[in-house]
Design an enzyme around this catalytic site. Structure first.
Site, PDB file in Angstrom:
ATOM      1  N   SER A  52       0.970  -1.316   0.344  1.00 55.46           N
ATOM      2  CA  SER A  52       0.217   0.068   0.021  1.00 55.46           C
ATOM      3  C   SER A  52       1.318   0.878  -0.079  1.00 55.46           C
ATOM      4  O   SER A  52       0.925   2.222   0.269  1.00 55.46           O
ATOM      5  CB  SER A  52      -0.925  -0.128   1.540  1.00 55.46           C
ATOM      6  OG  SER A  52      -2.084   0.627   0.771  1.00 55.46           O
ATOM      7  N   LYS A 106     -21.325  31.339 -16.960  1.00 53.55           N
ATOM      8  CA  LYS A 106     -21.952  30.341 -17.682  1.00 53.55           C
ATOM      9  C   LYS A 106     -20.061  29.525 -17.396  1.00 53.55           C
ATOM     10  O   LYS A 106     -19.215  30.067 -17.704  1.00 53.55           O
ATOM     11  CB  LYS A 106     -22.003  30.505 -19.231  1.00 53.55           C
ATOM     12  CG  LYS A 106     -23.216  30.757 -19.830  1.00 53.55           C
ATOM     13  CD  LYS A 106     -22.791  31.712 -20.675  1.00 53.55           C
ATOM     14  CE  LYS A 106     -24.240  32.641 -20.711  1.00 53.55           C
ATOM     15  NZ  LYS A 106     -24.547  34.088 -22.429  1.00 53.55           N
ATOM     16  N   TYR A 143     -21.070  28.429  -9.549  1.00 54.05           N
ATOM     17  CA  TYR A 143     -21.168  29.730  -8.852  1.00 54.05           C
ATOM     18  C   TYR A 143     -21.251  30.687  -8.359  1.00 54.05           C
ATOM     19  O   TYR A 143     -21.262  30.927  -7.832  1.00 54.05           O
ATOM     20  CB  TYR A 143     -21.201  30.091 -10.439  1.00 54.05           C
ATOM     21  CG  TYR A 143     -21.611  31.567 -10.970  1.00 54.05           C
ATOM     22  CD1 TYR A 143     -19.653  32.393 -11.273  1.00 54.05           C
ATOM     23  CD2 TYR A 143     -22.353  32.692 -11.113  1.00 54.05           C
ATOM     24  CE1 TYR A 143     -19.417  33.424 -11.205  1.00 54.05           C
ATOM     25  CE2 TYR A 143     -21.634  34.009 -11.030  1.00 54.05           C
ATOM     26  CZ  TYR A 143     -20.577  34.480 -11.413  1.00 54.05           C
ATOM     27  OH  TYR A 143     -20.506  35.392 -11.364  1.00 54.05           O
ATOM     28  N   THR A 161     -10.958 -14.443 -13.871  1.00 53.49           N
ATOM     29  CA  THR A 161     -10.487 -14.869 -15.059  1.00 53.49           C
ATOM     30  C   THR A 161     -11.385 -16.401 -16.063  1.00 53.49           C
ATOM     31  O   THR A 161     -12.469 -16.781 -15.015  1.00 53.49           O
ATOM     32  CB  THR A 161      -8.979 -15.942 -14.785  1.00 53.49           C
ATOM     33  OG1 THR A 161      -8.749 -17.229 -13.813  1.00 53.49           O
ATOM     34  CG2 THR A 161      -8.271 -14.643 -13.791  1.00 53.49           C
ATOM     35  N   ILE A 167     -10.483 -17.915  -9.548  1.00 52.08           N
ATOM     36  CA  ILE A 167      -9.150 -17.153  -9.561  1.00 52.08           C
ATOM     37  C   ILE A 167      -9.511 -15.276 -10.432  1.00 52.08           C
ATOM     38  O   ILE A 167     -10.358 -15.827 -11.914  1.00 52.08           O
ATOM     39  CB  ILE A 167      -7.841 -17.791 -10.440  1.00 52.08           C
ATOM     40  CG1 ILE A 167      -7.319 -18.974 -10.064  1.00 52.08           C
ATOM     41  CG2 ILE A 167      -6.709 -16.658 -10.679  1.00 52.08           C
ATOM     42  CD1 ILE A 167      -6.530 -19.868 -11.107  1.00 52.08           C
ATOM     43  N   TYR A 168      -9.484 -14.425  -9.904  1.00 55.40           N
ATOM     44  CA  TYR A 168      -9.797 -13.064 -10.154  1.00 55.40           C
ATOM     45  C   TYR A 168      -8.321 -12.512 -11.031  1.00 55.40           C
ATOM     46  O   TYR A 168      -7.567 -12.915  -9.025  1.00 55.40           O
ATOM     47  CB  TYR A 168     -10.563 -12.700  -8.708  1.00 55.40           C
ATOM     48  CG  TYR A 168     -12.086 -13.679  -9.037  1.00 55.40           C
ATOM     49  CD1 TYR A 168     -13.657 -12.818  -8.949  1.00 55.40           C
ATOM     50  CD2 TYR A 168     -11.871 -14.630  -7.631  1.00 55.40           C
ATOM     51  CE1 TYR A 168     -14.493 -13.774  -9.163  1.00 55.40           C
ATOM     52  CE2 TYR A 168     -12.909 -15.317  -7.609  1.00 55.40           C
ATOM     53  CZ  TYR A 168     -14.095 -14.813  -7.635  1.00 55.40           C
ATOM     54  OH  TYR A 168     -15.153 -16.173  -7.315  1.00 55.40           O
ATOM     55  N   CYS A 182       1.574   7.448  -7.238  1.00 54.25           N
ATOM     56  CA  CYS A 182       1.475   7.838  -7.759  1.00 54.25           C
ATOM     57  C   CYS A 182       2.220   9.235  -6.901  1.00 54.25           C
ATOM     58  O   CYS A 182       2.427  10.417  -7.884  1.00 54.25           O
ATOM     59  CB  CYS A 182       0.273   8.277  -7.802  1.00 54.25           C
ATOM     60  SG  CYS A 182      -0.649   6.639  -8.182  1.00 54.25           S
ATOM     61  N   ASP A 196      -3.481  -3.296 -12.837  1.00 53.24           N
ATOM     62  CA  ASP A 196      -2.840  -3.456 -14.284  1.00 53.24           C
ATOM     63  C   ASP A 196      -2.281  -4.140 -15.184  1.00 53.24           C
ATOM     64  O   ASP A 196      -2.148  -4.253 -16.908  1.00 53.24           O
ATOM     65  CB  ASP A 196      -1.550  -2.438 -13.481  1.00 53.24           C
ATOM     66  CG  ASP A 196      -1.605  -1.015 -13.622  1.00 53.24           C
ATOM     67  OD1 ASP A 196      -2.604  -0.690 -13.425  1.00 53.24           O
ATOM     68  OD2 ASP A 196      -0.538  -0.383 -13.043  1.00 53.24           O
TER      69      ASP A 196
HETATM   70  P1  FAD Z   1       0.408  -2.446  -8.769  1.00 55.69           P
HETATM   71  O1  FAD Z   1       0.107  -1.326  -7.543  1.00 55.69           O
HETATM   72  O2  FAD Z   1       1.750  -2.175  -9.215  1.00 55.69           O
HETATM   73  O3  FAD Z   1       0.751  -3.630  -7.223  1.00 55.69           O
HETATM   74  C1  FAD Z   1       0.901  -4.687  -7.240  1.00 55.69           C
HETATM   75  C2  FAD Z   1       2.145  -5.164  -6.653  1.00 55.69           C
HETATM   76  O4  FAD Z   1       2.519  -6.482  -6.812  1.00 55.69           O
HETATM   77  C3  FAD Z   1       3.090  -4.947  -6.224  1.00 55.69           C
HETATM   78  O5  FAD Z   1       3.257  -4.572  -4.985  1.00 55.69           O
HETATM   79  C4  FAD Z   1       3.812  -5.984  -6.855  1.00 55.69           C
HETATM   80  O6  FAD Z   1       5.402  -6.358  -5.535  1.00 55.69           O
HETATM   81  C5  FAD Z   1       3.577  -7.200  -6.541  1.00 55.69           C
HETATM   82  N1  FAD Z   1       4.012  -8.771  -6.768  1.00 55.69           N
HETATM   83  C6  FAD Z   1       3.938  -8.997  -7.952  1.00 55.69           C
HETATM   84  N2  FAD Z   1       4.286 -10.042  -8.346  1.00 55.69           N
HETATM   85  C7  FAD Z   1       4.087 -10.688  -7.297  1.00 55.69           C
HETATM   86  C8  FAD Z   1       4.100 -12.260  -7.162  1.00 55.69           C
HETATM   87  N3  FAD Z   1       4.535 -12.776  -7.817  1.00 55.69           N
HETATM   88  N4  FAD Z   1       4.269 -12.600  -5.584  1.00 55.69           N
HETATM   89  C9  FAD Z   1       3.627 -11.285  -5.090  1.00 55.69           C
HETATM   90  N5  FAD Z   1       3.627  -9.805  -5.283  1.00 55.69           N
HETATM   91  C10 FAD Z   1       3.922  -9.605  -6.185  1.00 55.69           C
HETATM   92  N6  FAD Z   1      -2.318   6.077 -11.509  1.00 55.69           N
HETATM   93  C11 FAD Z   1      -3.034   7.164 -12.176  1.00 55.69           C
HETATM   94  O7  FAD Z   1      -4.041   6.539 -11.976  1.00 55.69           O
HETATM   95  N7  FAD Z   1      -3.101   8.628 -11.290  1.00 55.69           N
HETATM   96  C12 FAD Z   1      -1.395   8.690 -10.879  1.00 55.69           C
HETATM   97  O8  FAD Z   1      -1.130  10.093 -10.774  1.00 55.69           O
HETATM   98  C13 FAD Z   1      -0.042   7.896 -11.379  1.00 55.69           C
HETATM   99  N8  FAD Z   1       1.234   7.758 -11.283  1.00 55.69           N
HETATM  100  C14 FAD Z   1       1.872   7.381 -11.325  1.00 55.69           C
HETATM  101  C15 FAD Z   1       3.312   7.100 -10.948  1.00 55.69           C
HETATM  102  C16 FAD Z   1       4.135   6.288 -11.039  1.00 55.69           C
HETATM  103  C17 FAD Z   1       6.150   6.676 -11.182  1.00 55.69           C
HETATM  104  C18 FAD Z   1       3.445   4.396 -11.251  1.00 55.69           C
HETATM  105  C19 FAD Z   1       4.826   3.810 -11.435  1.00 55.69           C
HETATM  106  C20 FAD Z   1       2.310   4.599 -11.581  1.00 55.69           C
HETATM  107  C21 FAD Z   1       1.697   5.381 -11.795  1.00 55.69           C
HETATM  108  N9  FAD Z   1       0.227   5.507 -11.037  1.00 55.69           N
HETATM  109  C22 FAD Z   1      -0.961   6.691 -11.475  1.00 55.69           C
HETATM  110  C23 FAD Z   1      -0.486   4.439 -11.525  1.00 55.69           C
HETATM  111  C24 FAD Z   1      -0.766   3.661 -10.583  1.00 55.69           C
HETATM  112  O9  FAD Z   1       0.399   3.469  -9.584  1.00 55.69           O
HETATM  113  C25 FAD Z   1      -1.224   1.800 -10.570  1.00 55.69           C
HETATM  114  O10 FAD Z   1      -2.329   1.473 -12.342  1.00 55.69           O
HETATM  115  C26 FAD Z   1      -1.573   1.069 -10.322  1.00 55.69           C
HETATM  116  O11 FAD Z   1      -0.980   1.075  -8.456  1.00 55.69           O
HETATM  117  C27 FAD Z   1      -2.160  -0.787 -10.045  1.00 55.69           C
HETATM  118  O12 FAD Z   1      -2.680  -1.157  -9.172  1.00 55.69           O
HETATM  119  P2  FAD Z   1      -2.096  -2.178  -9.035  1.00 55.69           P
HETATM  120  O13 FAD Z   1      -2.607  -3.008  -7.522  1.00 55.69           O
HETATM  121  O14 FAD Z   1      -2.848  -3.271 -10.335  1.00 55.69           O
HETATM  122  O15 FAD Z   1      -0.317  -3.166  -9.036  1.00 55.69           O
END
Ligand code: FAD
Length: 545
Positions: free
Chosen positions: A39, A432, A424, A271, A276-277, A43, A281
């Site tokens: 957590s 407007k 406003y 999925t 499995i869900y 960003c 990203d």
């Molecule tokens: P993540 O937050 O990337 O979390 C995935 C986690 O899974 C990671 O901690 C990783 O270590 C862990 N993991 C991966 N594989 C395994 C495994 N096999 N076993 C155990 N753990 C694993 N979005 C916005 O909307 N606004 C912003 O301003 C913005 N700024 C950003 C700036 C940066 C520099 C970056 C990199 C991203 C930014 N984003 C922003 C995108 C946003 O951070 C991501 O969309 C979001 O964090 C995705 O969440 P997630 O849970 O899918 O993946």
């Protein structure tokens, strides 16, 4: 006891875990996170590398201990899930050189995305090359700054590249930004992004467009060489060239991977394998406007999918929404935002569209501090259904893009924008509002009250068929530039000088941004001329050229 395992403890994974616990006190919930942190404020990382955020601890939104205390979660950092056996409903986990097997009733994959590393000769051997995906990456870039880096090359002009560019510049580093396309921020159409291109240059950024980083030369100083032969010295190189869904686990378990490279899920975020869900990203979503599969690596969708998947598993009926990909970035003194589809996306989906551009102030212009903003809206040319919006400005852009995103999410038309009853008072808006104005102008186009030409139509206008009419006062023309071949009749003199205009030509009135030329167009049309306004006026054209 029912057992849910979650792979990934950041945005999507942590959100799913917390909601699941709020729904079900008795379930065993185990979060596997391979790094030492859960957590985190991902960003915020661009702002840490350039010292706007001073202390990395400030990015630790939660800790394993705080999640365990509040939500009774079993959070296992330093644990990497290595593989999934969907038939046996088990995963293999590595921790401290040991492996263990864990069984599940339901499994949520939220492993995120991985940075795309472009094929640049020599980058493997270069220690000053970094991506920015983890806290460790952020720390490494920050260390370069603290060690006195004077020059940086940022490769990639998406929002992360732009935020890093700003952040490093503000830390006193000279930044060269290298972008393959002809504009930064691909969510924006060219003429909107051109303003960002120009603003970056005004801020001293050495911007290279249509440029490809080809190799890194490790001679002293380290140099990035572009395909056109330009050599740029760099003490630190940041690759911000996009991300791809992290799908290795899913692919190895024979879960379906889609054309956009993400895990395919249904509207319940499930999925191809039972129980499995997948969220965040790592998955493909459906674009709300085009209906096409899309990869949208943004925090909003990831967090909301975390909540949705918990509902699907243990709560009230729920399903995932289509995604608009609303995004916003601060680029020095500009705020740049987009929602819904841009022109490229609409063309790719074969959807007919029209666009309009308005130039409005963030609040009443007589109240101090008003800042201009350009709003572009994309809409159906006959019915006015809204497809997308883009805004470049300063104060108040965040509010307007969210209103427009909400409008699109509720299937609004440009006519609905005209009717929105928005707050406003002079310090906050106008009678407007800029959103209403965007609706008025787009509505005029849909109803045929005015025809428009766009900035990129102007180059090829046949002088025998079209007459450019500059309706600004002559001094404004001198100060701000003008088309050399335009006739000038300021709006205030138009009614007396109509006989100077040809009747057998389409008159193309233009002013700074399109308002005075709209009035001119209306006068001309009602006097029997064929007239077409220039959307966004001369200024938008000038910025884009
Ligand atoms: P993540 O937050 O990337 O979390 C995935 C986690 O899974 C990671 O901690 C990783 O270590 C862990 N993991 C991966 N594989 C395994 C495994 N096999 N076993 C155990 N753990 C694993 N979005 C916005 O909307 N606004 C912003 O301003 C913005 N700024 C950003 C700036 C940066 C520099 C970056 C990199 C991203 C930014 N984003 C922003 C995108 C946003 O951070 C991501 O969309 C979001 O964090 C995705 O969440 P997630 O849970 O899918 O993946």
């Amino acid at each position: 006891m029912t057992r849910t395992l979650i792979v990934g403890g950041n945005a999507g994974g942590a959100s799913a875990a917390a909601r699941l616990r709020r729904l079900d006190e008795s379930r065993e919930i185990v979060v596997f996170e391979r790094t030492d942190h859960v957590s985190i404020g991902t960003c915020g990382m661009p702002y840490y590398v350039g010292e706007t955020i001073d202390d990395i601890e400030d990015l630790l939104v939660q800790t394993p201990a705080s999640l365990e205390r509040r939500f009774d979660l079993d959070v296992r950092t330093g644990h990497e899930v290595l593989d999934i056996d969907p038939d046996a409903k088990r995963v293999t986990v590595a921790h401290d050189d040991r492996e263990s097997v864990e069984s599940y009733d339901s499994l949520i994959l939220s492993p995120g995305a991985e940075p795309i590393v472009p094929p640049i000769d020599g980058i493997e051997a270069c220690e000053c090359v970094h991506t920015l995906q983890s806290l460790a990456d952020a720390r490494s870039i920050r260390e370069r700054v603290e060690q006195g880096a004077e020059r940086a090359v940022v490769v990639g002009g998406g929002y992360i590249g732009l935020e890093v560019t700003e952040s490093l510049t503000e830390a006193g580093v000279d930044v060269s930004l290298v972008e393959m396309e002809d504009h930064v921020m691909q969510a924006l159409d060219y003429e909107m992004a051109a303003q960002v291109n120009n603003h970056l240059r005004e801020q001293g950024v050495d911007l290279h467009l249509n440029a490809r980083a080809e190799s890194v030369d490790l001679i002293d100083p380290t140099t990035v060489e572009l395909a056109d032969g330009t050599a740029i010295p760099a003490d630190v190189i940041v690759l911000a060239t996009g991300v791809r869904p992290r799908t290795d686990l899913a692919a190895a378990a024979d879960l379906q991977i889609g054309d956009r490279g993400g895990i395919v899920v249904d509207d319940q975020l499930e999925t191809a394998a039972d129980d499995i869900y997948a969220i965040g990203d790592a998955i493909e979503v459906t674009d709300r406007v085009t209906g096409q599969p899309a990869h949208v690596p943004l925090a909003g969708p990831a967090n909301k999918q975390g909540r949705t998947v918990a509902n699907v598993i243990a709560g009230p009926p729920d399903s995932q929404e289509r995604v608009l990909a609303t995004a916003i970035a601060k680029v020095f003194d500009r705020t740049v935002a987009a929602t819904g589809a841009n022109e490229d996306a609409l063309r790719a989906a074969d959807i007919r569209y029209e666009t309009s551009v308005t130039y409005s102030h963030s609040h009443a212009s007589y109240y101090p501090g008003a800042e201009p903003m350009w709003i572009k809206v994309l809409f159906d040319p006959t019915e006015g259904d809204l497809y997308g919006a883009q805004i470049v400005g300063g104060e108040g852009v965040d509010k307007r893009i969210d209103v427009l995103a909400t409008a699109i999410a509720f299937d609004a038309t440009v006519f609905d924008l005209q009717e929105l009853d928005l707050a406003y008072a002079p310090p906050y808006g106008s009678g407007k509002d800029p959103v209403n104005m965007a609706g008025f102008v787009a509505g005029n186009v849909v109803t045929g009250v005015v025809d428009v030409l766009h900035w990129d139509d102007l180059e090829d206008l046949d002088p025998d068929a079209y007459t450019l009419l500059d309706c600004r006062p002559i001094e404004e023309r001198h100060d701000d530039g003008a088309f050399v071949n335009a006739t000038t009749i300021p709006l205030g003199e138009l009614r007396e000088r109509l006989d100077e205009l040809p009747e057998d030509s389409t008159i193309v009135p233009h002013c700074k941004a399109g308002l005075r030329s709209y009035i001119t167009t209306r006068i001309l049309t009602q006097h029997g001329f064929d007239a077409t306004n220039v959307a966004g006026g001369y200024e938008l054209y000038r910025q884009a050229k």
